[in-house]
Scaffold this motif. Structure first.
Motif, PDB file in Angstrom:
ATOM      1  N   LEU A  12     -36.495  12.430 -16.472  1.00 29.82           N
ATOM      2  CA  LEU A  12     -35.116  12.406 -15.988  1.00 29.82           C
ATOM      3  C   LEU A  12     -34.874  13.461 -14.916  1.00 29.82           C
ATOM      4  CD1 LEU A  12     -33.277  11.930 -19.383  1.00 29.82           C
ATOM      5  CD2 LEU A  12     -34.039  10.205 -17.750  1.00 29.82           C
ATOM      6  N   PRO A  13     -34.205  13.071 -13.840  1.00 29.06           N
ATOM      7  CA  PRO A  13     -33.876  14.035 -12.788  1.00 29.06           C
ATOM      8  C   PRO A  13     -32.731  14.949 -13.234  1.00 29.06           C
ATOM      9  CG  PRO A  13     -32.873  11.919 -12.296  1.00 29.06           C
ATOM     10  CD  PRO A  13     -33.700  11.729 -13.537  1.00 29.06           C
ATOM     11  N   GLU A  14     -32.629  16.094 -12.601  1.00 30.22           N
ATOM     12  CA  GLU A  14     -31.485  16.987 -12.837  1.00 30.22           C
ATOM     13  C   GLU A  14     -30.212  16.256 -12.467  1.00 30.22           C
ATOM     14  OE1 GLU A  14     -31.012  20.032 -13.960  1.00 30.22           O
ATOM     15  OE2 GLU A  14     -33.083  20.615 -14.266  1.00 30.22           O
ATOM     16  N   PRO A  15     -29.151  16.382 -13.131  1.00 29.54           N
ATOM     17  CA  PRO A  15     -28.887  17.228 -14.297  1.00 29.54           C
ATOM     18  C   PRO A  15     -28.978  16.450 -15.615  1.00 29.54           C
ATOM     19  CG  PRO A  15     -26.814  16.465 -13.431  1.00 29.54           C
ATOM     20  CD  PRO A  15     -27.907  15.846 -12.580  1.00 29.54           C
ATOM     21  N   TRP A  16     -29.630  15.298 -15.613  1.00 27.50           N
ATOM     22  CA  TRP A  16     -29.630  14.411 -16.773  1.00 27.50           C
ATOM     23  C   TRP A  16     -30.414  14.961 -17.955  1.00 27.50           C
ATOM     24  CZ3 TRP A  16     -26.603  10.318 -17.431  1.00 27.50           C
ATOM     25  CH2 TRP A  16     -26.002   9.776 -16.297  1.00 27.50           C
ATOM     26  N   ARG A  17     -29.893  14.658 -19.159  1.00 27.94           N
ATOM     27  CA  ARG A  17     -30.576  14.895 -20.423  1.00 27.94           C
ATOM     28  C   ARG A  17     -30.646  13.540 -21.128  1.00 27.94           C
ATOM     29  NH1 ARG A  17     -30.588  20.355 -22.359  1.00 27.94           N
ATOM     30  NH2 ARG A  17     -29.600  21.711 -20.848  1.00 27.94           N
ATOM     31  N   ALA A  18     -31.598  13.403 -22.034  1.00 23.08           N
ATOM     32  CA  ALA A  18     -31.833  12.113 -22.686  1.00 23.08           C
ATOM     33  C   ALA A  18     -30.584  11.584 -23.391  1.00 23.08           C
ATOM     34  CB  ALA A  18     -32.995  12.222 -23.667  1.00 23.08           C
ATOM     35  N   GLN A  19     -29.886  12.426 -24.142  1.00 26.94           N
ATOM     36  CA  GLN A  19     -28.719  11.965 -24.891  1.00 26.94           C
ATOM     37  C   GLN A  19     -27.621  11.446 -23.959  1.00 26.94           C
ATOM     38  OE1 GLN A  19     -28.530  11.509 -28.133  1.00 26.94           O
ATOM     39  NE2 GLN A  19     -30.576  12.335 -28.442  1.00 26.94           N
ATOM     40  N   GLU A  20     -27.437  12.108 -22.827  1.00 29.64           N
ATOM     41  CA  GLU A  20     -26.418  11.670 -21.871  1.00 29.64           C
ATOM     42  C   GLU A  20     -26.779  10.316 -21.271  1.00 29.64           C
ATOM     43  OE1 GLU A  20     -26.776  15.001 -19.338  1.00 29.64           O
ATOM     44  OE2 GLU A  20     -25.407  16.248 -20.499  1.00 29.64           O
ATOM     45  N   LEU A  21     -28.057  10.135 -20.935  1.00 29.12           N
ATOM     46  CA  LEU A  21     -28.489   8.860 -20.378  1.00 29.12           C
ATOM     47  C   LEU A  21     -28.361   7.755 -21.416  1.00 29.12           C
ATOM     48  CD1 LEU A  21     -29.663   7.147 -18.121  1.00 29.12           C
ATOM     49  CD2 LEU A  21     -31.944   7.784 -18.937  1.00 29.12           C
ATOM     50  N   GLU A  61     -34.081 -10.326 -17.604  1.00 37.24           N
ATOM     51  CA  GLU A  61     -33.378  -9.348 -18.443  1.00 37.24           C
ATOM     52  C   GLU A  61     -33.967  -7.954 -18.252  1.00 37.24           C
ATOM     53  OE1 GLU A  61     -33.524 -10.634 -22.489  1.00 37.24           O
ATOM     54  OE2 GLU A  61     -32.007 -12.176 -22.195  1.00 37.24           O
ATOM     55  N   LEU A  62     -35.284  -7.868 -18.161  1.00 33.88           N
ATOM     56  CA  LEU A  62     -35.931  -6.575 -17.925  1.00 33.88           C
ATOM     57  C   LEU A  62     -35.490  -5.999 -16.587  1.00 33.88           C
ATOM     58  CD1 LEU A  62     -37.952  -4.337 -18.594  1.00 33.88           C
ATOM     59  CD2 LEU A  62     -39.741  -5.790 -17.596  1.00 33.88           C
ATOM     60  N   GLU A  63     -35.496  -6.836 -15.554  1.00 41.53           N
ATOM     61  CA  GLU A  63     -35.078  -6.377 -14.228  1.00 41.53           C
ATOM     62  C   GLU A  63     -33.630  -5.895 -14.242  1.00 41.53           C
ATOM     63  OE1 GLU A  63     -34.669  -8.018  -9.654  1.00 41.53           O
ATOM     64  OE2 GLU A  63     -35.792  -9.195 -11.116  1.00 41.53           O
ATOM     65  N   THR A  64     -32.759  -6.641 -14.907  1.00 40.95           N
ATOM     66  CA  THR A  64     -31.354  -6.241 -14.997  1.00 40.95           C
ATOM     67  C   THR A  64     -31.216  -4.903 -15.716  1.00 40.95           C
ATOM     68  OG1 THR A  64     -30.608  -8.537 -14.968  1.00 40.95           O
ATOM     69  CG2 THR A  64     -29.087  -6.905 -15.909  1.00 40.95           C
ATOM     70  N   GLY A  65     -31.933  -4.740 -16.828  1.00 39.17           N
ATOM     71  CA  GLY A  65     -31.871  -3.494 -17.579  1.00 39.17           C
ATOM     72  C   GLY A  65     -32.354  -2.309 -16.764  1.00 39.17           C
ATOM     73  N   LEU A  66     -33.460  -2.489 -16.047  1.00 37.28           N
ATOM     74  CA  LEU A  66     -33.985  -1.400 -15.228  1.00 37.28           C
ATOM     75  C   LEU A  66     -33.046  -1.063 -14.072  1.00 37.28           C
ATOM     76  CD1 LEU A  66     -37.775  -2.355 -15.149  1.00 37.28           C
ATOM     77  CD2 LEU A  66     -36.670  -0.537 -16.482  1.00 37.28           C
ATOM     78  N   ARG A  67     -32.410  -2.065 -13.508  1.00 42.75           N
ATOM     79  CA  ARG A  67     -31.424  -1.803 -12.443  1.00 42.75           C
ATOM     80  C   ARG A  67     -30.226  -1.019 -12.980  1.00 42.75           C
ATOM     81  NH1 ARG A  67     -31.353  -6.052  -7.749  1.00 42.75           N
ATOM     82  NH2 ARG A  67     -33.466  -6.837  -7.953  1.00 42.75           N
ATOM     83  N   LEU A  68     -29.782  -1.366 -14.194  1.00 37.49           N
ATOM     84  CA  LEU A  68     -28.669  -0.641 -14.797  1.00 37.49           C
ATOM     85  C   LEU A  68     -29.031   0.818 -15.058  1.00 37.49           C
ATOM     86  CD1 LEU A  68     -27.315  -3.352 -17.242  1.00 37.49           C
ATOM     87  CD2 LEU A  68     -26.153  -2.437 -15.229  1.00 37.49           C
ATOM     88  N   VAL A  69     -30.253   1.062 -15.519  1.00 34.11           N
ATOM     89  CA  VAL A  69     -30.700   2.441 -15.736  1.00 34.11           C
ATOM     90  C   VAL A  69     -30.689   3.197 -14.411  1.00 34.11           C
ATOM     91  CG1 VAL A  69     -32.667   3.890 -16.385  1.00 34.11           C
ATOM     92  CG2 VAL A  69     -32.029   1.936 -17.810  1.00 34.11           C
ATOM     93  N   ARG A  70     -31.190   2.566 -13.362  1.00 36.21           N
ATOM     94  CA  ARG A  70     -31.189   3.209 -12.045  1.00 36.21           C
ATOM     95  C   ARG A  70     -29.764   3.521 -11.590  1.00 36.21           C
ATOM     96  NH1 ARG A  70     -33.541  -0.190  -7.386  1.00 36.21           N
ATOM     97  NH2 ARG A  70     -31.553  -1.210  -7.680  1.00 36.21           N
ATOM     98  N   GLU A  71     -28.840   2.573 -11.773  1.00 34.10           N
ATOM     99  CA  GLU A  71     -27.450   2.795 -11.385  1.00 34.10           C
ATOM    100  C   GLU A  71     -26.858   3.986 -12.138  1.00 34.10           C
ATOM    101  OE1 GLU A  71     -25.223  -0.783 -11.963  1.00 34.10           O
ATOM    102  OE2 GLU A  71     -26.460  -1.911 -10.552  1.00 34.10           O
TER     103      GLU A  71
END
Length: 84
Positions: A12-21, A61-71
């Protein structure tokens, strides 16, 4: 990750933490597993999450999920409200 792996680790890039993501992604319908579940004992855990690549039923569905994570990651983490 390996090309034949069923999951990948995403640092995870700054300032992200796992729980927040996890919280932000869950609001968008994406389930993410934090690193803590895969680290034995009380060892330090990296700021990363595990993304299961085989959980979605289709490549779409995988592509959509990965795009949402990126967003989510290009945004700013939502800080939880503190209660005193």
């Amino acid at each position: 990750g390996a090309p034949t792996a069923f999951h990948i680790w995403l640092g995870l890039p700054e300032p992200w933490r796992a729980q927040e993501l996890m919280r932000s992604a869950r609001h968008r319908g994406v389930s993410i597993t934090p690193t803590e579940l895969f680290v034995p004992g009380r060892a330090a855990t990296p700021h990363a999450v595990r993304l299961a690549l085989t959980a979605p039923d289709t490549h779409g569905e995988l592509e959509t999920g990965l795009r949402l994570v990126r967003e989510v990651l290009v945004g700013v983490p939502e800080l939880p409200l503190a209660v005193a």
